[in-house]
Design a protein around this motif. Structure first.
Motif, mmCIF file in Angstrom:
data_model
loop_
_atom_site.group_PDB
_atom_site.id
_atom_site.type_symbol
_atom_site.label_atom_id
_atom_site.label_comp_id
_atom_site.label_asym_id
_atom_site.label_seq_id
_atom_site.Cartn_x
_atom_site.Cartn_y
_atom_site.Cartn_z
ATOM 1 N N VAL A 103 -27.727 -14.524 78.488
ATOM 2 C CA VAL A 103 -28.243 -15.764 77.944
ATOM 3 C C VAL A 103 -29.458 -15.209 77.159
ATOM 4 C CG1 VAL A 103 -28.860 -18.034 78.101
ATOM 5 C CG2 VAL A 103 -27.293 -17.137 79.545
ATOM 6 N N GLN A 104 -30.234 -14.166 77.652
ATOM 7 C CA GLN A 104 -31.338 -13.677 77.032
ATOM 8 C C GLN A 104 -32.275 -14.872 76.493
ATOM 9 O OE1 GLN A 104 -29.821 -11.039 73.768
ATOM 10 N NE2 GLN A 104 -28.583 -9.877 75.465
ATOM 11 N N ASP A 105 -32.613 -14.878 75.091
ATOM 12 C CA ASP A 105 -33.690 -15.717 74.657
ATOM 13 C C ASP A 105 -33.634 -17.270 74.604
ATOM 14 O OD1 ASP A 105 -32.471 -15.344 72.496
ATOM 15 O OD2 ASP A 105 -34.166 -14.733 71.479
ATOM 16 N N ARG A 106 -31.969 -17.462 75.044
ATOM 17 C CA ARG A 106 -31.698 -18.894 74.651
ATOM 18 C C ARG A 106 -32.000 -19.779 75.917
ATOM 19 N NH1 ARG A 106 -27.239 -18.730 71.280
ATOM 20 N NH2 ARG A 106 -27.011 -16.839 70.127
ATOM 21 N N VAL A 107 -32.854 -19.474 76.538
ATOM 22 C CA VAL A 107 -33.331 -20.583 77.595
ATOM 23 C C VAL A 107 -34.923 -20.986 77.538
ATOM 24 C CG1 VAL A 107 -33.914 -20.742 80.290
ATOM 25 C CG2 VAL A 107 -31.974 -19.268 79.343
ATOM 26 N N THR A 108 -34.843 -22.203 77.517
ATOM 27 C CA THR A 108 -36.326 -22.917 77.461
ATOM 28 C C THR A 108 -36.560 -23.492 78.835
ATOM 29 O OG1 THR A 108 -35.981 -23.713 74.933
ATOM 30 C CG2 THR A 108 -37.623 -24.846 76.590
ATOM 31 N N PRO A 109 -37.410 -22.924 79.727
ATOM 32 C CA PRO A 109 -37.743 -22.960 81.148
ATOM 33 C C PRO A 109 -38.624 -24.558 81.072
ATOM 34 C CG PRO A 109 -39.257 -21.323 80.529
ATOM 35 C CD PRO A 109 -38.284 -21.854 78.907
ATOM 36 N N ILE A 110 -38.214 -25.410 80.385
ATOM 37 C CA ILE A 110 -38.666 -26.827 80.521
ATOM 38 C C ILE A 110 -37.666 -27.964 80.753
ATOM 39 C CG2 ILE A 110 -40.203 -28.406 79.290
ATOM 40 C CD1 ILE A 110 -41.026 -26.245 77.538
ATOM 41 N N ASN A 111 -38.198 -28.846 81.629
ATOM 42 C CA ASN A 111 -37.151 -29.992 82.388
ATOM 43 C C ASN A 111 -36.939 -30.775 81.135
ATOM 44 O OD1 ASN A 111 -36.728 -28.812 84.730
ATOM 45 N ND2 ASN A 111 -38.352 -29.878 85.687
ATOM 46 N N VAL A 112 -35.536 -31.402 81.231
ATOM 47 C CA VAL A 112 -35.302 -32.493 80.136
ATOM 48 C C VAL A 112 -35.449 -33.892 80.771
ATOM 49 C CG1 VAL A 112 -33.337 -33.653 78.904
ATOM 50 C CG2 VAL A 112 -33.506 -31.162 79.164
ATOM 51 N N VAL A 113 -36.080 -34.779 80.279
ATOM 52 C CA VAL A 113 -36.456 -36.064 80.785
ATOM 53 C C VAL A 113 -35.244 -37.108 80.031
ATOM 54 C CG1 VAL A 113 -38.780 -35.398 81.119
ATOM 55 C CG2 VAL A 113 -38.317 -36.537 78.968
ATOM 56 N N ASP A 114 -34.944 -36.846 79.078
ATOM 57 C CA ASP A 114 -34.199 -37.939 78.350
ATOM 58 C C ASP A 114 -32.928 -37.328 77.287
ATOM 59 O OD1 ASP A 114 -33.919 -40.965 77.794
ATOM 60 O OD2 ASP A 114 -33.939 -40.129 75.764
#
Length: 413
Positions: A103-114
């Motif tokens: 997946v490499q740099d396609r991850v944003t380690p922040i939660n979704v709220v909506d």
């Protein structure tokens, strides 16, 4: 400020989310995963836990099959063998390694709220306030949102009650008497780990006797393999079907599917837990009727098989009572969007490609089990899910583009 637009937003970075992303990226889609990689396994499993699934049934999925648990163990010098359980800490590290490779740099380690939908596009809002537009959304929210708490325990404060999926460091229970409710792997292993952490667990279960999985036999005769093939869910043709042909399960009547999910691999402890559990006190054949705070702890009122009542006092209670899929717990979905998801008995109704009744909204993992069967409760189902959903995502993003179906080879051993 410009809002970024991606082809696919994958909500959740566990085994299913990462596997779907790996397939989507390989198909040429601009896919982005949101969430901390392997967070549920890292923070919502007790330290020292061992995976119940065999190593060969614990691979995350990429199209080429390059980034399996076996490949990770080889590259890191870890043992990999049948009937050799994988420590959860190693599995978490494997998942993060898979993420880095596939997946490499396609991850944003922040939660979704909506997540909201406007016309044909979804708007994904992160807890930082940042928004991303997506042409398709994959819900890979895992098991934590669906934790089941029995009604008799629901009124207890969080200081006295935890679900087993809320556990991580059990040393905080040292010196305490802990009532563990349940008869399955989670309950039995939690009780063992509590005792090893210096606590005093007491297992309470409705079952009159605990069930144990048989010790696996690696070398079997050709006849034994024919009569009871091995699969990601165990041995036997029924297990093989649920494990390796989940597309067939979707065509069964809804009531039968739900029963299969509920009864397949029912409550039982792994063979390697049996000796560790021998000194744990139990109250079997006991139904929990009431739980109330009392004496700086919890008073449990239990009923035995003969109908008589007895009491058990504990400092704290752990409910290892499983999970119930419920669309109302898709809390990341904006209420109006959540209400558009068709369901039966609060379980989402999905197409053959894991798409919900909302066009462009796909659901994988445990929440897909009512449609595709019990393999969706396990990591082993991630390859089927990812391979099935990737062509549908391509079609969703561009109606002119169609990718060739991805062949999923059964892992019969």
């Amino acid at each position: 400020m410009n809002t970024e637009t991606v082809d696919v937003a994958v909500i959740g970075a566990g085994p299913y989310g990462l596997s779907v992303a790996a397939y989507a990226i390989s198909a040429g889609l601009d896919a982005q995963v949101f969430g901390q990689p392997m967070n549920a396994w890292d923070k919502h499993m007790p330290t020292g836990m061992l995976l119940k699934s065999e190593p060969f049934a614990s691979h995350l999925a990429d199209p080429a099959g390059d980034f399996t648990l076996a490949a990770y163990c080889r590259s890191h010098g870890f043992p990999y063998a049948y009937a050799r359980p994988t420590p959860v800490e190693r599995f978490v590290d494997y998942g993060k390694w898979f993420c880095e490779q596939a997946v490499q740099d396609r991850v944003t380690p922040i939660n979704v709220v909506d997540v909201a939908k406007h016309d044909e596009t979804f708007t994904v809002t992160l807890e930082t306030g940042r928004q991303v537009h997506a042409r398709a959304v994959v819900l890979a929210v895992g098991f934590v949102p669906f934790a089941r708490i029995p009604a008799a325990l629901a009124a207890l404060p969080s200081s006295l009650l935890a679900h087993s999926c809320q556990l991580n460091d059990l040393s905080c229970y040292a010196g305490e008497k802990v009532a563990v409710i349940g008869a399955g792997q989670s309950a039995i292993e939690t009780a063992c780990l509590l005792q090893e952490a210096g606590a005093y667990p007491h297992l309470v279960a409705r079952a009159a006797a605990l069930k144990w999985n048989e010790t696996p036999v690696e070398e079997r005769s050709a006849m034994a393999r024919l009569l009871a093939p091995r699969s990601g869910l165990g041995t036997g043709w029924r297990s093989w079907t649920w494990s390796e042909r989940p597309a067939l399960v979707r065509h069964l009547p809804g009531r039968l599917r739900r029963r299969i999910v509920r009864t397949t691999l029912g409550p039982a402890g792994s063979w390697w837990l049996r000796d560790r559990f021998t000194s744990v006190p139990t109250s079997l054949g006991a139904r929990l009727r009431r739980a109330a705070p009392g004496g700086e702890g919890v008073d449990l009122r239990l009923q035995d098989a003969s109908g008589g009542f007895f009491h058990l006092h504990a400092d704290r209670v752990i409910a290892a009572t499983g999970y119930v899929v419920d669309v109302r717990r898709f809390s990341v979905l904006e209420p109006g969007l959540r209400g558009e998801v068709a369901h039966q008995h609060q379980m989402p109704v999905l197409s053959r490609t894991f798409e919900s009744s909302v066009p462009g909204l796909f659901v994988v993992g445990l929440a897909a089990a009512p449609t595709f069967g019990p393999v969706m409760r396990f990591v082993h189902g991630s390859r089927f899910a990812a391979a099935t959903i990737a062509p549908a995502l391509v079609a969703r993003v561009s109606g002119r583009r169609r990718s060739a179906p991805v062949t999923v080879e059964p892992s019969c051993r």
